[in-house]
Design an enzyme around this catalytic site. Sequence first.
Site, mmCIF file in Angstrom:
data_model
loop_
_atom_site.group_PDB
_atom_site.id
_atom_site.type_symbol
_atom_site.label_atom_id
_atom_site.label_comp_id
_atom_site.label_asym_id
_atom_site.label_seq_id
_atom_site.Cartn_x
_atom_site.Cartn_y
_atom_site.Cartn_z
ATOM 1 N N CYS A 132 0.836 -1.206 0.000
ATOM 2 C CA CYS A 132 0.000 0.000 0.000
ATOM 3 C C CYS A 132 0.870 1.255 0.000
ATOM 4 O O CYS A 132 1.387 1.670 1.048
ATOM 5 C CB CYS A 132 -0.927 -0.005 1.216
ATOM 6 S SG CYS A 132 -1.955 1.466 1.326
ATOM 7 N N CYS A 135 -0.430 4.097 2.134
ATOM 8 C CA CYS A 135 -0.278 3.883 3.572
ATOM 9 C C CYS A 135 1.142 4.193 4.029
ATOM 10 O O CYS A 135 1.348 4.783 5.092
ATOM 11 C CB CYS A 135 -0.598 2.433 3.931
ATOM 12 S SG CYS A 135 -2.215 1.849 3.411
ATOM 13 N N ASP A 136 2.120 3.764 3.241
ATOM 14 C CA ASP A 136 3.501 3.751 3.708
ATOM 15 C C ASP A 136 4.451 4.672 2.943
ATOM 16 O O ASP A 136 5.624 4.793 3.316
ATOM 17 C CB ASP A 136 4.050 2.318 3.632
ATOM 18 C CG ASP A 136 3.226 1.347 4.465
ATOM 19 O OD1 ASP A 136 2.717 1.765 5.518
ATOM 20 O OD2 ASP A 136 3.079 0.178 4.056
#
Length: 316
Positions: A132, A135-136
């Site tokens: 992701c 997300c990261d």
Amino acid sequence: MRKVVILGTGPAGLTAAIYTARANLQPLVVEGNEPGGQLTTTTEVENFPGFPDGVMGPELMDNMRRQAEKFGAEFRRGYATGIDLSARPFRITIDETDVIEAEAVIISTGASAKLLGIPGEKENVGRGVSTCATCDGFFYRGKKVLVIGGGDSAMEEANFLTRFADVTVVHRRSELRASKIMQERARQNPKISWVLNVTPVEVVADERGFRALKVRDNATGEERLLEADGMFVAIGHKPNTDFLKGQLETDELGYIKTVPGTARTAIPGVFACGDVQDSRYRQAITAAGSGCMAALDCERYLEESAAHDWSQTLSR
């Protein structure tokens, strides 16, 4: 006993919740292990109608949920670990212990990201290996990352990550599978470089986590290390249908089969919508549309079932 239980809260499940709630069916929505679905990990959604300036994925999902709640949909945490579709009412097991009975079920459990399945990968998820970017990606500001894959998802991840890092796209073929517009956007991005026609062999890590990806050149057989600070796997998704244990017909990839032009499955009273049954389009708007179809099909089914039961009562 519930009239309808909806499994999943992506665009499909939440749209189904809005429609069934407005039909006064008082749906119970089981949120699953990723409430809001994949759009909660997406930053800006540019192609959902009605938002000319785009909308943040989590905001869109939150608005859908609040809209469903406004009309009376009930939500509960947990995810389906089993289901019995052999008799009515259907019995759904939540988190291994709780059992819910339902006259109708709408399955919108979506799909999960696939991994490469190579040594060192799974144990380093969260330690430099990610599925992701939104997300990261922030954690790789000013660093170098690899994106594995050649489809639209990989191109989207790569373009997004260039906000933070220098990106190398790694793909096992010489040609990309992504749509033309996504390819062009990535090709024109000066912060993206390319390593094509190689097969990932192993994730190399140390005590701090990911350090490099070992790849094999498909033409020469030569192996080499692609050193980077992180790796993002973007090679597709697997439909979340394991809990069905073969009770519904699926295609060879595991996507639930529905009657063409409907959301009906082979079992009356069971409907499927969104990415769990769509391996082709996989867009938020098509998922929402199929959620609407599932809700309308479900409403008609319950009306017909009630009419049938009433006629049987009269005949006796």
